[in-house]
Every structure is written in structure tokens, then in C-alpha cells.
Design a protein around this motif. Structure first.
Motif, mmCIF file in Angstrom:
data_model
loop_
_atom_site.group_PDB
_atom_site.id
_atom_site.type_symbol
_atom_site.label_atom_id
_atom_site.label_comp_id
_atom_site.label_asym_id
_atom_site.label_seq_id
_atom_site.Cartn_x
_atom_site.Cartn_y
_atom_site.Cartn_z
ATOM 1 N N GLN A 1 0.855 -1.216 0.000
ATOM 2 C CA GLN A 1 0.000 0.000 0.000
ATOM 3 C C GLN A 1 0.876 1.246 0.000
ATOM 4 N N PHE A 2 2.108 1.160 0.370
ATOM 5 C CA PHE A 2 2.976 2.343 0.466
ATOM 6 C C PHE A 2 3.544 2.622 -0.921
ATOM 7 N N VAL A 3 3.261 3.779 -1.420
ATOM 8 C CA VAL A 3 3.607 4.072 -2.820
ATOM 9 C C VAL A 3 5.016 4.638 -2.977
ATOM 10 N N GLY A 4 5.615 5.026 -1.863
ATOM 11 C CA GLY A 4 6.959 5.596 -1.991
ATOM 12 C C GLY A 4 7.978 4.526 -2.318
ATOM 13 N N PRO A 5 9.188 4.946 -2.667
ATOM 14 C CA PRO A 5 10.245 3.964 -2.993
ATOM 15 C C PRO A 5 10.592 3.131 -1.752
ATOM 16 N N LYS A 6 10.798 1.816 -1.942
ATOM 17 C CA LYS A 6 11.115 0.910 -0.824
ATOM 18 C C LYS A 6 12.519 0.356 -1.048
ATOM 19 N N ASP A 7 13.261 0.125 0.024
ATOM 20 C CA ASP A 7 14.649 -0.354 -0.128
ATOM 21 C C ASP A 7 14.985 -1.295 1.031
ATOM 22 N N TRP A 8 16.095 -1.978 0.813
ATOM 23 C CA TRP A 8 16.583 -2.897 1.844
ATOM 24 C C TRP A 8 17.060 -2.085 3.061
ATOM 25 N N SER A 9 16.902 -2.705 4.208
ATOM 26 C CA SER A 9 17.474 -2.051 5.394
ATOM 27 C C SER A 9 18.988 -2.142 5.284
ATOM 28 N N ASP A 10 19.682 -1.473 6.163
ATOM 29 C CA ASP A 10 21.127 -1.688 6.247
ATOM 30 C C ASP A 10 21.392 -3.096 6.786
ATOM 31 N N TRP A 11 22.602 -3.559 6.507
ATOM 32 C CA TRP A 11 22.984 -4.842 7.111
ATOM 33 C C TRP A 11 23.113 -4.651 8.635
ATOM 34 N N SER A 12 22.728 -5.731 9.325
ATOM 35 C CA SER A 12 22.897 -5.673 10.789
ATOM 36 C C SER A 12 24.384 -5.734 11.101
ATOM 37 N N PRO A 13 24.780 -5.309 12.283
ATOM 38 C CA PRO A 13 26.180 -5.562 12.669
ATOM 39 C C PRO A 13 26.446 -7.078 12.577
ATOM 40 N N ALA A 14 27.643 -7.449 12.171
ATOM 41 C CA ALA A 14 27.959 -8.878 12.009
ATOM 42 C C ALA A 14 28.128 -9.530 13.386
ATOM 43 N N GLU A 15 27.490 -10.683 13.541
ATOM 44 C CA GLU A 15 27.735 -11.493 14.739
ATOM 45 C C GLU A 15 28.802 -12.518 14.388
ATOM 46 N N VAL A 16 29.705 -12.788 15.317
ATOM 47 C CA VAL A 16 30.828 -13.678 14.977
ATOM 48 C C VAL A 16 30.855 -14.893 15.897
ATOM 49 N N ILE A 17 31.181 -16.024 15.306
ATOM 50 C CA ILE A 17 31.535 -17.233 16.079
ATOM 51 C C ILE A 17 33.029 -17.431 15.850
ATOM 52 N N PRO A 18 33.835 -17.061 16.848
ATOM 53 C CA PRO A 18 35.284 -17.111 16.610
ATOM 54 C C PRO A 18 35.764 -18.549 16.384
#
Lengths: 314, 195, 490
Positions: free
Chosen positions: C179-196
Motif C-alpha cells: 500500500q505504500f507508494v513511496g520507494p522501498k529499499d533494503w534495510s542496512d545490514w545488521s552488525p555482524a555477529e561472529v563465532i570465533p
């Protein structure tokens, strides 16, 4: 000042006449003999695909004044191949020695450097005066499971090569052959021969580190040896000898618990006692045929002898 | 300096020593065979160098020829008690890891464990013969063994059997030293002085 | 004021930003907006060059007044189509490693509470690896927003052990607000979570996976984590050397394809270093086959003995062997079976339960690679396989008849027994005599044989089974020899 120039067999060698220009008039000699003009390119001496015979002293003289402008000693040779290294303990538990040689000559001087590492410890290999290609190491620890690593590096002007041996303490224990082997007939016993020998003099503590022995004997008329293993003692009586047949007898030794068999001892010959022939005149003498003659040294057995995991021969 | 032996003690010691030497020789032959089987069954590289494994008594010794008889016996006894615990642990791990598969290796291990126990008892007898106190097991008992990964267990097993094979040779040498007649009296030397 | 731009993260509020044509000190401005003619204008003062205002249904008029400057007032009309919709940057709630199985479990909130019900959300999950954070994979995940904050969960199995090197995960989202007519885009990437990885831990060296169990035919990656200053010479799987891949300065790996079955002590994976070696063991075997020919019977109404054919051996032993359990659905009783993996036949005992004739068995089979099961519904009164009759003796004997007695261990009180007596005599062929009798509890049974010949040596043997619902004969008893007495003088 003359210096030594080493070149590989088959190399192409170019020699400049010191600081003389290319187009200067010069004369080259090899060991005092003039070199044919065909070998020259201007004042440069060109030697193609040199071989050993071209080693020698090369001199260059200025054309008119015969002033010596350049001199060198050309030594044609080869880089060292991988040296053959062998380590062995014939005086366990005192230590072991390593000896080496090059499989093929290099015709130029080589220097050998040996390093012996036991785990993380560097050990000193004391060079023997004679022979020069041998050194010996004193055991600091006994009964170690840590392997010894011996690296021999050989270097000459044309190259370098090395060999590494890794071995366990027990694996290189190989006594020298038994000494003073004597074989005698046993009077009135036509089928017996009494053999005795001594521990190799190089074996330092036979009491704490007893040797066991392997006796082999055969009549000269047969090729098949008979063997008997003796866990102690330095004598044995052969009781199944063929009457009247000359026997050849050898003995080998091995530490009672570890290592490999020695080479075979020097061979001795003996013939069992025989009955004095009745009809013979009194002069007939039956001389004891005891002899400890040295037959041509029998090549050490290269096959496995009895003891599991023991390989004799080098 | 300990008083030299009575002839009966010397005779008894020499008998114990020669039986011990034979037992050590048999043990070594069995351990060497077991080592071959173990290496093959565990898929190990026979020439692999195994670093000293914690808890495994090292046979390597410096100035071995200067040791007294008591030192020899006590060091041997401590070692074979440790091997008894190590072999028992190996047997347990073997059953846990392999169950009934390769029961042959389990039997061979058990047989060597039996010999090690017998040899330890033999050493205790020698110490008792010399009226030397036999250290109690706790004093000598090996420290609890760390829990290892399977590969480390395999390497430890290799290390145990290799060291045991070396110890068997060393023990035979030690017992020969003990059995040597004393030059002076022709009887066995007191343990304190038998280099 | 110029360049007014508006952006919304949640379709309710939007943040508008602007700048000024002339540079200068940051001034106090009056910011007013109104969505349409009916609603009163809303004004507030701000020194910021941004303001948060509602997202309009269609358009909104914004007036920015900067007192004391030329051209102080500027009016903007913003239509929905001019507003960008960028979902708020998602945040990973948890990233949990499953080292034994090399799996990662990712949990995050879909932040659905800020959005109207029913919107479709598309998530991108990016897995990165190594020090250089190389992308391993990027996966799309779909969810539906429910106007509540829902915690989403996603699992991923790595093709290399997680210990081998560090693994990073990032997510971003795109919301398909139709329903939203304005331009839509991806969010930013989340901060990376790490498994060392272990290659980041001091003293973390070793070969991984450690002591794993995998199926025959698997492709497996093994890595060797070593100290920084240690040079690795080679890695072998079994007796074969493999080409190594470098994962990091402290981690090298090999890839084994189509792993073949290992022997009972497993296959060694050895990492040789300049001054030592490390290793692991991998057990390569088969998942258990579905048990075949499951059959259960009782010989004494005390224990039900179930047997089956295990199928292909798993190749796994000891702690990793295939384990069997017998579950009975009616009583919910479960029994684990002690099975010797070396012999082919499998047997498991289950106690006969009081007042229960029918048993609904599930034989469960499992090992670290997989599991299987077979089931069997059985009425044990129809599965009686008595033990061999014992102590066969003669209790009466005359010239033409003999009475026999025998003993059967087991409790058969609930059923009738059928026993068969084999009669063999010198000059006649073998005869079978059937007799049935009520079952007893570990008791003896007798039978009378008539019509025999006087003074004749007979050989007797007996076997029994259930009279009703025959299942299997017992084994024959040990033979008994008896001669009838001589006929009385006529």
C-alpha cells in the motif's frame, strides 16, 4: 695473483685476459703450452663443454711485452651428489659412529658437516683422525625412545647436498664379528668339531650387555649351511659333522636384546677326527688338521637372520 | 656401604634376577608384537615420533651405569606400577571405543598387563630380599590420567607401548647389573653399591 | 532551507532532513506541518536540521521558518511517493554454534510490532568466513509480519567445522508494503555477529572435527589449527596425503570426498607440523538398516524373546555402536537391548506383563549416523515356542503299554499344550503319537502309550507346542529307551 676457478663438467668457460681490451693482442697458455688461436675470441679464451682433462693452469700474456696479465687455476668438477651416510653402534652402550662417502667423485675439494640431534639436544660428533670420513658420538642417555636425527651436508664450489638419517637408539646396534674363532676336531669323535671364539674386542661390557651368537657351518662339498643359535657362551661342539669332511665355520654376534646381527666372522676350516688307518706303515702321520686359515671373506648375509626385525649387512 | 650378602641371599638374588631377566625378555617380545598389532589396528604411522606423553615413565636415563642397585629397583618398580595403571586405562578405553570389535587386541593388551603386574611383584620381591621397604602404591601411584581425544589416546597408547618395550630392555640390563657377582667376595654386591 | 528529504522506517513516522542554502551558525527554526486542510498545523522549534513527523496518507505540507534571515520561510509539500521506506536495521538476538554438528542457529526479532498486520518480509542472511570475511553463502528467508515482535529462528550447517575459522553472520530485511507508494529499499545490514574459530584462540590448536562420526560417502572437510609460528608440512587422511587449503594464518584444511568406511578404530586425520603432530579420528559408517524379520515369541510366558536381522553392519563399534531398544506401546514400557555387534543374530528380551496378551512392539535402532525402526503387533499366546522337554522318564510299563512323564520349564497355565511322542522300535517304522493337555506352571506332563508289542525295545522322544494357535515345536527331548515286559502266559 693466480686464483682457482671451479667449473662444472660440460660448462662453457670464457676467460678474460685481465684488464686487456677485447681486441688486444695476447697469447694464452695452458700448463705452459700455447693455446691454438681457434679457442680465442679476440683476447678472450673460450673453452666449450669443458671436461676433467681441461683442468690446469691458464695464463695470458700481453702480445708484445710477454707481460703476464692473467693467470688462473681451472678446476673442472661436479657438484656433490647426495652423500651416503651410515651410523652404527658397535660399542654399545658407549656410543655410535657415523661414516659417509660420496657415491661419485667430484674431482674438486669437498667439505663435510655433520649435525646430530637427539630430540631437541645437539650432540657433538667427534671427528676421528683416521678415517677422515667418520666421527663418533657418546651416548648421554640410554634406553631412549626419542629418535636420533643425523644430517650430513657436503659442500663444494659447485654445489651442496645433504642426507638425513633418523633412527632409534636400538636400531643401529650392530656388534663387530666375533674374534679368534678356532675349530678343532675332538679326538675319538669322528663326527664332532669343537668351535670357540671371543667377544669382539670393541664390545665394551659383555657382562651387562651380553651377546648371543649364531654359528653356521657346512662341509666344503656342500653349499647348504647349517645354523645354530647360541644364547650364551663362546663355544659350541658340532656333533653332526660328516666324518672326514673338511668344514668351513663362521660365527656372528648380536646383542641379547636389541639391534642386528654382526657380519660373519672370518671363516675357519676344520676336519673332524678320523680313525688311524690300520694297514698304514708307522711313518704315516695323521696330522691334526687344525687350521684357522683365512678364506676369502664371505660376504655378510644380506637376508634376515632369525631375530625378528634384524637385518644384517650394510 | 652395605655389608656384603650372605651366600644364600646372593644365590636367591641371582635366581630372582635371572628369572626377572627372562620375564623381561618375554615381556619385551610380547610388547613388540603388540606394538605391531596396535600400530596397524589404530591406523598409526609406525615411524611417527611421539612426544613424551604425560604420565608415561621414560626409560631414557643418563649415567645409567652409575646407578645403585636400590635406585634401579625403585625406578623400575615405579615405572611398572605406572605401566600397570596405563595399560588398565588403555584396556578400558579399548573396550569403550571398540566393544567386541578387535577383541584380539584387547586380549593381547590384557596379557601384557598381566606380565607387567607379575614383573612389578617380582621387583617387590627383590626389594624385600634386600630388606628394603617396598614403597606403598599411594606413594608411587601414578597421577590420574587426563581425558584425551581419541587421537591423543591412540598416540598415548603408542607412547606407552614404546616406552614399555624400552623399559623391558633396561630392566634386563638392570637385573644383570644386580646379578653381577661382587669382585671382592664373589657374592652379590649389596644393592647400595652395584654400579 | 532546501533539499528536504523524508524517510520512514516504520510507515508511521518519518524523519525529514534539510539543509540551508547559506552556510552559517546553527539557527533556531520553527518547523510546522499539516497533513491536510482539516487538521490544525503542528509547529515546534528545533535547532536540528531534521524532524520526525507522521507519514501522511497522501501528502503533507511542511513550513520551515528561520526568524531574522532573508527568505526566512519555505514551504514544502511532500507526497507519499516522495517518501522512502527503509526498514530499521535488524539486530541479531543470538547466534549459537553447534560445534559437534557444525551448525549455526540464528535468532532475531522481526520487529513486526511497528508495522501493520500481514506485511510480507524478506530477509537476507549472509554467512562470511575467514579473516577476510569472504562470503560463503547468502540465503533468502521469508516471513509474515503479524503486528507483533516475533523472534525468528534459522539454522545453517557449515560444510567445514566451525572451529576451523571464524564465521560471521549479517542480516538485512526488505518489507513489501504494497500500500505504500513511496520507494522501498533494503534495510542496512545488521552488525555482524561472529563465532570465533579456534584459530583466534591462544592454544586453540588441534584437528577438527574432533572424533566425528559421518556417513559413508560423505564429503568432509578437516582442518588443522596450529600456532602462528608453526609451519605445517602435510595433512593426511588415513594413509593418503591431501592438498591443503589455507583458511587463515593459523588454519589449513583438506577436503575428503566420498569418504569410505573406516575400520573399527576409525580413520586418523593427522596434521604434521615442523615440530610435532596433531590429529583427530573420524568414524565413517552406515546408518542402521531397518530391522528385518522382526519376530517375537515366548518359551515360558516369563520373557518375550524378539529376534531380527540387522541388515548391513554399521561399521561402528564400542561407544558409537548401533543401539537397540524395544518399546511396547500398550504398556509404554521401554527396554534397552544388550547386543553383541560381532555376531549376526540380534536378540532382545521383554518381560511378559501381567494380564497382557497383546504386545505392540516398536524396535528402535539408532547410531550416531541415523536411526530406523520396525514394529510388530503380536499376541504372545499365539507365539509359544516351549523349551525342550526335560527329564523324560517311564512311570509305568507292562507288556503292551508304557506311561511316560516329562518336565517343561515355563508357565503355560493359560493355554493347552500339544505334545508329540515319537515311538521307534526295532522292526517298525517311526510312529508319532499326539497328546494334548492343559498347560501347567513349570510342571510335569504324562502320557499313556498303548498297543505296544510285548518284550519289545522302544525309543521314545517328545516335543511340545501350543495346542491352539500352533507356532513352533520345541526341540525334541533327549531320547529314552524302554523295553515292554513280556506278555503273561496265555
Amino acid at each position: 695473483d693466480s686464483h682457482i676457478q671451479y667449473e662444472r663438467v660440460g660448462a662453457d668457460v670464457t676467460m678474460k685476459c685481465g684488464s686487456m681490451d677485447w681486441d688486444a693482442a695476447v697469447t694464452w697458455t695452458a700448463n705452459g703450452t700455447d693455446i691454438d688461436e681457434s679457442h680465442l675470441n679476440g683476447s678472450y679464451l673460450i673453452l666449450k663443454n669443458v671436461d676433467l682433462s681441461q683442468s690446469g693452469q691458464y695464463s695470458c700474456y700481453e702480445g708484445s711485452s710477454w707481460h703476464l696479465k692473467y693467470q688462473t687455476n681451472l678446476r673442472v668438477g661436479t657438484p656433490p651428489k647426495e652423500p651416503v651416510l651410515m651410523c652404527r653402534s658397535n660399542n654399545y652402550p658407549k656410543g655410535f659412529y657415523c661414516s659417509w662417502h660420496l657415491p661419485t667423485p667430484t674431482y674438486i675439494p669437498n667439505t663435510f658437516n655433520i649435525s646430530v640431534v637427539h630430540g631437541t639436544k645437539d650432540m657433538v660428533c667427534e671427528k676421528d683422525a683416521v678415517p677422515k670420513n667418520r666421527c663418533h658420538i657418546r651416548y648421554i642417555q640410554l634406553f631412549s625412545t626419542v629418535k636420533y636425527k643425523v644430517t650430513l651436508t657436503v659442500t663444494n664450489a659447485l654445489g651442496k647436498n645433504f642426507t638425513t638419517l633418523t633412527f632409534d637408539e636400538f636400531a643401529i646396534v650392530k656388534p663387530d664379528p666375533p674374534e679368534s674363532v678356532v675349530a678343532k676336531p675332538v679326538p675319538n669323535n669322528p663326527r664332532r668339531l669343537e668351535v670357540s671364539w671371543q667377544n669382539p674386542s670393541s664390545w665394551p661390557e659383555p657382562e651387562s650387555f651380553p651377546l648371543k651368537f649364531f654359528l653356521r657351518y657346512r662341509p666344503l662339498i656342500l653349499d647348504q649351511w647349517q645354523h645354530v643359535e647360541l644364547s650364551d657362551g663362546t663355544s659350541h661342539t658340532i656333533t653332526d659333522a660328516y666324518a672326514g669332511k673338511e668344514y668351513i665355520i663362521q660365527v656372528a654376534a648380536k646383542d641379547n636384546d636389541i639391534g642386528t646381527w654382526s657380519d660373519w666372522s672370518v671363516a675357519v676350516h676344520a676336519t673332524p677326527w678320523t680313525e688311524e688307518p690300520k694297514h698304514l706303515t708307522t711313518e704315516a702321520q695323521i696330522t691334526e688338521t687344525t687350521s684357522a686359515s683365512t678364506s676369502s671373506f664371505m660376504a655378510p648375509p644380506t637376508t634376515k637372520i632369525c631375530d625378528k626385525g634384524a637385518v644384517v649387512g650394510s | 656401604m652395605a655389608a656384603p650378602d650372605s651366600p644364600s641371599t646372593a644365590l636367591r638374588r641371582r635366581d630372582l634376577c635371572s628369572r626377572g631377566i627372562r620375564l623381561a625378555g618375554k615381556m619385551r617380545a610380547d610388547v613388540v608384537d603388540l606394538l605391531d598389532t596396535y600400530v596397524e589396528q589404530q591406523g598409526l604411522d609406525a615411524s611417527a615420533s611421539v612426544a613424551a606423553v604425560e604420565g608415561v615413565p621414560l626409560a631414557a636415563v643418563e649415567r645409567w651405569d652409575e646407578q645403585t642397585g636400590t635406585q634401579r629397583l625403585l625406578e623400575n618398580l615405579a615405572a611398572y606400577r605406572a605401566f600397570r595403571a596405563l595399560l588398565a586405562q588403555m584396556l578400558e578405553e579399548q573396550r569403550e571405543q571398540l566393544g567386541e570389535a578387535d577383541a584380539g587386541l584387547g586380549r593381547a593388551l590384557a596379557a601384557v598387563l598381566l606380565q607387567v603386574s607379575a614383573f612389578a611383584y617380582h621387583l617387590e620381591e627383590l626389594l624385600r630380599l634386600e630388606s628394603r621397604g617396598v614403597p606403598s602404591e599411594e606413594e608411587d601411584g601414578p597421577p590420574p590420567l587426563p581425558r584425551l581425544s581419541l587421537f591423543e589416546q591412540k598416540l598415548r597408547g603408542l607412547g606407552v607401548l614404546r616406552e614399555l618395550a624400552q623399559w623391558a630392555v633396561r630392566s634386563a640390563r638392570d637385573l644383570r647389573q644386580l646379578a653381577k657377582p661382587s669382585p671382592a667376595t664373589g657374592t652379590g654386591p649389596g644393592l647400595a653399591e652395584s654400579p | 532551507p532546501q533539499n528536504l528529504k523524508c524517510l520512514t522506517h516504520n510507515l508511521h513516522k518519518m524523519v525529514c532532513t534539510w539543509d540551508f542554502s547559506s552556510r552559517g551558525r546553527r539557527r533556531q527554526t520553527d518547523f510546522c506541518y499539516t497533513t491536510n486542510d482539516l487538521t490544525p498545523q503542528v509547529c515546534f522549534k528545533t535547532k536540528e536540521r531534521r524532524a520526525e513527523i507522521p507519514v501522511p496518507e497522501s501528502s503533507i505540507t511542511v513550513t520551515i521558518k528561520t526568524p531574522g534571515t532573508a527568505f526566512a520561510t519555505k514551504e514544502f509539500t511532500i507526497h507519499q511517493k516522495d517518501i522512502s521506506f527503509v526498514p530499521v536495521t535488524p539486530h541479531i538476538l543470538s547466534l549459537t554454534p553447534g560445534f559437534p554438528t557444525s551448525t549455526l542457529n540464528l535468532k532475531w526479532s522481526d520487529n513486526g510490532s511497528v508495522f501493520p498486520y500481514g506485511l510480507d518480509a524478506l530477509w537476507q542472511i549472509q554467512i562470511l568466513r575467514k579473516e577476510a570475511m569472504e562470503e560463503v553463502t547468502q540465503v533468502a528467508y521469508y516471513s509474515k509480519l503479524t503486528h507483533e515482535d516475533v523472534i525468528l529462528s534459522w539454522n545453517w550447517t557449515s560444510d567445514i567445522p566451525l572451529e576451523c575459522t571464524s564465521h560471521y553472520v549479517k542480516i538485512r530485511c526488505y518489507i513489501n508494503a504494497t500500500q505504500f507508494v513511496g520507494p522501498k529499499d533494503w534495510s542496512d545490514w545488521s552488525p555482524a555477529e561472529v563465532i570465533p574459530g579456534k584459530d583466534t584462540e591462544p592454544g586453540g590448536s588441534g584437528v577438527f572435527p574432533l572424533d566425528a562420526v559421518v556417513a559413508v560417502g560423505s564429503d568432509v572437510t578437516f582442518c588443522c589449527v596450529h600456532e602462528e609460528d608453526q609451519r605445517i608440512t602435510n595433512m593426511t587422511y588415513g594413509s593418503k596425503s591431501y592438498t591443503m587449503m589455507q583458511l587463515s594464518s593459523r588454519s589449513h584444511a583438506i577436503r575428503v570426498l566420498n569418504a569410505s568406511a573406516s575400520n573399527s578404530s576409525g580413520t586418523n586425520v593427522v596434521c604434521r607440523l615442523e615440530n610435532g603432530m596433531d590429529g583427530s579420528v573420524v568414524f565413517v559408517g552406515y546408518a542402521p538398516d531397518t530391522p528385518q524379520n522382526l519376530s517375537c515369541e515366548t518359551s515360558n510366558f516369563l520373557i518375550i524373546k524378539c529376534t531380527w536381522k540387522p541388515g548391513r553392519p554399521s561399521g561402528l563399534y564400542g561407544a558409537r555402536r548401533t543401539k537397540y531398544s524395544l518399546f511396547e506401546r500398550i504398556s509404554s514400557k521401554n527396554v534397552s537391548c544388550e547386543v553383541n555387534e560381532m555376531n549376526r543374530d540380534r536378540v532382545c528380551g521383554f518381560p511378559v506383563l501381567p494380564d497382557q496378551k497383546t504386545y505392540d512392539f516398536i524396535l528402535g535402532v539408532s547410531n550416531p549416523i541415523g536411526q530406523a525402526q520396525s514394529s510388530l503387533l503380536v499376541d504372545i499366546t499365539q507365539r509359544v515356542h516351549p523349551k525342550t522337554p526335560e527329564k523324560l522318564t517311564v512311570t509305568g510299563n507292562n507288556s503292551t503299554s508304557i506311561q511316560l512323564r516329562w518336565f517343561i520349564n515355563g508357565s503355560f497355565t493359560g493355554i493347552r499344550l500339544l505334545c508329540q511322542i515319537e515311538i521307534v522300535s526295532g522292526h517298525s517304522e517311526k510312529k508319532l503319537h499326539n497328546v494334548s493337555m492343559p498347560g501347567g506352571k513349570s510342571s510335569s506332563y504324562t502320557a499313556q502309550l498303548n498297543g505296544l508289542h510285548p518284550n519289545t525295545k522302544y525309543q521314545f522322544s517328545v516335543r511340545c507346542s501350543a495346542a491352539d494357535h500352533f507356532w513352533r515345536w520345541s526341540d525334541w527331548s533327549r531320547g529314552l529307551e524302554q523295553t515292554t515286559s513280556e506278555a503273561p502266559p496265555s
